[in-house]
Design a protein around this motif. Structure first.
Motif, mmCIF file in Angstrom:
data_model
loop_
_atom_site.group_PDB
_atom_site.id
_atom_site.type_symbol
_atom_site.label_atom_id
_atom_site.label_comp_id
_atom_site.label_asym_id
_atom_site.label_seq_id
_atom_site.Cartn_x
_atom_site.Cartn_y
_atom_site.Cartn_z
ATOM 1 N N ILE A 137 1.843 -3.950 3.980
ATOM 2 C CA ILE A 137 3.194 -3.393 3.898
ATOM 3 C C ILE A 137 3.075 -2.014 3.273
ATOM 4 C CG2 ILE A 137 5.501 -3.615 2.914
ATOM 5 C CD1 ILE A 137 5.141 -6.627 2.887
ATOM 6 N N PHE A 138 3.412 -0.970 4.039
ATOM 7 C CA PHE A 138 3.374 0.389 3.507
ATOM 8 C C PHE A 138 4.628 0.670 2.680
ATOM 9 C CE2 PHE A 138 0.335 1.979 6.904
ATOM 10 C CZ PHE A 138 -0.658 2.322 5.990
ATOM 11 N N LEU A 139 4.428 1.325 1.543
ATOM 12 C CA LEU A 139 5.527 1.787 0.698
ATOM 13 C C LEU A 139 5.429 3.300 0.612
ATOM 14 C CD1 LEU A 139 5.201 -0.802 -2.227
ATOM 15 C CD2 LEU A 139 6.640 -0.969 -0.187
ATOM 16 N N THR A 140 6.527 3.998 0.861
ATOM 17 C CA THR A 140 6.464 5.452 0.878
ATOM 18 C C THR A 140 7.715 6.083 0.297
ATOM 19 O OG1 THR A 140 6.281 7.394 2.318
ATOM 20 C CG2 THR A 140 7.369 5.460 3.235
ATOM 21 N N LEU A 142 0.823 -1.204 0.000
ATOM 22 C CA LEU A 142 0.000 0.000 0.000
ATOM 23 C C LEU A 142 0.860 1.258 0.000
ATOM 24 C CD1 LEU A 142 -2.824 1.289 0.240
ATOM 25 C CD2 LEU A 142 -2.708 0.884 2.711
ATOM 26 N N ASP A 143 0.696 2.070 -1.054
ATOM 27 C CA ASP A 143 1.411 3.343 -1.130
ATOM 28 C C ASP A 143 0.821 4.319 -0.119
ATOM 29 O OD1 ASP A 143 3.198 5.291 -2.177
ATOM 30 O OD2 ASP A 143 1.583 6.121 -3.394
ATOM 31 N N VAL A 144 1.672 5.096 0.536
ATOM 32 C CA VAL A 144 1.200 6.034 1.550
ATOM 33 C C VAL A 144 0.606 7.290 0.910
ATOM 34 C CG1 VAL A 144 1.914 7.567 3.422
ATOM 35 C CG2 VAL A 144 2.774 5.220 3.334
ATOM 36 N N GLN A 145 1.335 7.881 -0.036
ATOM 37 C CA GLN A 145 0.912 9.135 -0.656
ATOM 38 C C GLN A 145 0.048 8.870 -1.883
ATOM 39 O OE1 GLN A 145 4.923 11.049 -0.973
ATOM 40 N NE2 GLN A 145 3.851 12.810 -0.078
ATOM 41 N N MET A 146 -1.258 9.109 -1.750
ATOM 42 C CA MET A 146 -2.183 8.987 -2.870
ATOM 43 C C MET A 146 -3.202 10.106 -2.774
ATOM 44 S SD MET A 146 -2.947 4.877 -3.200
ATOM 45 C CE MET A 146 -3.614 4.750 -1.520
ATOM 46 N N ALA A 194 -0.013 -1.633 9.962
ATOM 47 C CA ALA A 194 0.955 -2.209 9.028
ATOM 48 C C ALA A 194 1.897 -3.179 9.742
ATOM 49 C CB ALA A 194 1.776 -1.104 8.366
ATOM 50 N N VAL A 195 2.358 -4.189 9.004
ATOM 51 C CA VAL A 195 3.358 -5.100 9.554
ATOM 52 C C VAL A 195 4.763 -4.667 9.132
ATOM 53 C CG1 VAL A 195 1.777 -7.055 9.621
ATOM 54 C CG2 VAL A 195 3.161 -6.682 7.580
ATOM 55 N N ASP A 196 4.835 -3.739 8.165
ATOM 56 C CA ASP A 196 6.134 -3.235 7.730
ATOM 57 C C ASP A 196 5.943 -1.870 7.071
ATOM 58 O OD1 ASP A 196 8.856 -3.179 7.410
ATOM 59 O OD2 ASP A 196 8.976 -5.167 6.498
ATOM 60 N N TYR A 197 7.024 -1.090 7.041
ATOM 61 C CA TYR A 197 6.994 0.273 6.521
ATOM 62 C C TYR A 197 8.292 0.465 5.749
ATOM 63 C CZ TYR A 197 5.807 5.287 6.668
ATOM 64 O OH TYR A 197 5.459 6.582 6.340
ATOM 65 N N ILE A 198 8.216 0.473 4.423
ATOM 66 C CA ILE A 198 9.409 0.461 3.586
ATOM 67 C C ILE A 198 9.503 1.750 2.771
ATOM 68 C CG2 ILE A 198 10.641 -0.761 1.754
ATOM 69 C CD1 ILE A 198 9.182 -3.290 2.549
ATOM 70 N N SER A 199 10.676 2.376 2.795
ATOM 71 C CA SER A 199 10.899 3.617 2.053
ATOM 72 C C SER A 199 11.385 3.329 0.633
ATOM 73 C CB SER A 199 11.930 4.494 2.775
ATOM 74 O OG SER A 199 11.468 4.858 4.050
ATOM 75 N N LYS A 200 10.923 4.148 -0.305
ATOM 76 C CA LYS A 200 11.397 4.084 -1.678
ATOM 77 C C LYS A 200 12.607 5.006 -1.811
ATOM 78 C CE LYS A 200 6.582 3.804 -3.300
ATOM 79 N NZ LYS A 200 5.546 4.491 -4.095
ATOM 80 N N PRO A 201 13.594 4.641 -2.654
ATOM 81 C CA PRO A 201 13.665 3.361 -3.398
ATOM 82 C C PRO A 201 14.069 2.231 -2.447
ATOM 83 C CG PRO A 201 15.637 4.660 -3.787
ATOM 84 C CD PRO A 201 14.744 5.518 -2.937
ATOM 85 N N PHE A 202 13.501 1.046 -2.683
ATOM 86 C CA PHE A 202 13.776 -0.089 -1.813
ATOM 87 C C PHE A 202 14.512 -1.169 -2.589
ATOM 88 C CE2 PHE A 202 9.339 0.033 -3.226
ATOM 89 C CZ PHE A 202 9.342 -1.011 -4.125
#
Length: 226
Positions: free
Chosen positions: A82-85, A54-58, A102-110
């Protein structure tokens, strides 16, 4: 034939969805696109998913709001998110992610390999959960059908033993993972993932124990897919 798991990809940018599909295609599962939070919620009305990216910024409904809706629904509240931001986030944004479920929070670029490995864990857990549920349902039918003591009961007992052994193997893996996390002082994301896994396994074990002889033949409902 084992049915493929479905993975929900939520991002308002088509190029990001394409990149996620390229990364996760090696898992050979069914990838479902959603270009907004509203589309994601609509997809979740009819299909079961192993995990949501799931993207955070939409625009409109952002990732946090979408996650809040997902967690409020009984049907979907246990699906891992899993958040992607792309935000240069600090502790506040990370806390919001975990607070939203969320079970995880991952920053782009990953790292594509890391993301694929994380998703693979939840797909594997989902598939094992589905197999246990199907076998438990079959066993329930056998027990409720009043099959003969010599034939049906033996078959049911054998299936119950197989189910218990499979679950025990998964429980052993989860215990080892938790121990490793404690020793390594892992980050909050890994600890949250392990806790989520333990909760699911506890529910499965409780439901399976209810199938044992002497429980009245009325097994507890298995937990929803994870």
């Amino acid at each position: 034939m084992v049915q493929k798991a479905k993975i929900l990809l939520v991002d308002d940018r088509p190029e990001n969805l394409l990149a996620l599909e390229a990364i996760l295609s090696a898992l050979d599962q069914t990838l479902v696109r959603a270009a907004s939070g509203e589309e994601a919620l609509k997809a979740l009305l009819t299909d079961d998913f192993a995990v949501i990216l799931l993207d955070v910024q939409m625009p409109g409904m952002d990732g946090f709001e979408t996650a809040a809706h997902i967690k409020r629904r009984e049907r979907t509240r246990d699906i891992p998110i899993i958040f992607l931001t792309a935000i240069n986030h600090g502790p506040h944004h990370t806390f919001r992610g975990y607070a939203a479920g969320a079970v995880d929070y991952i920053s782009k670029p990953f790292d594509p390999w890391v993301l694929r490995a994380k998703v693979s864990v939840f797909v594997d857990l989902y598939m094992k959960n589905c197999q246990l549920r199907e076998q438990a349902a079959l066993l329930r039918l056998q027990l409720e059908g009043g099959q003969s003591a010599n034939g049906g009961a033996k078959e049911a007992a054998g299936l119950l033993a197989e189910l218990s052994a499979r679950l025990a193997a998964v429980e052993e893996q989860a215990e080892a993972l938790t121990k490793q996390l404690d020793e390594d002082s892992a980050d909050a994301a890994a600890v949250a993932t392990a806790a989520h896994l333990e909760r699911k396994l506890t529910g499965l074990r409780r439901a399976l124990d209810a199938l044992e002889p002497g429980t009245g033949g009325k097994p507890a409902a298995l937990p929803a897919q994870t």
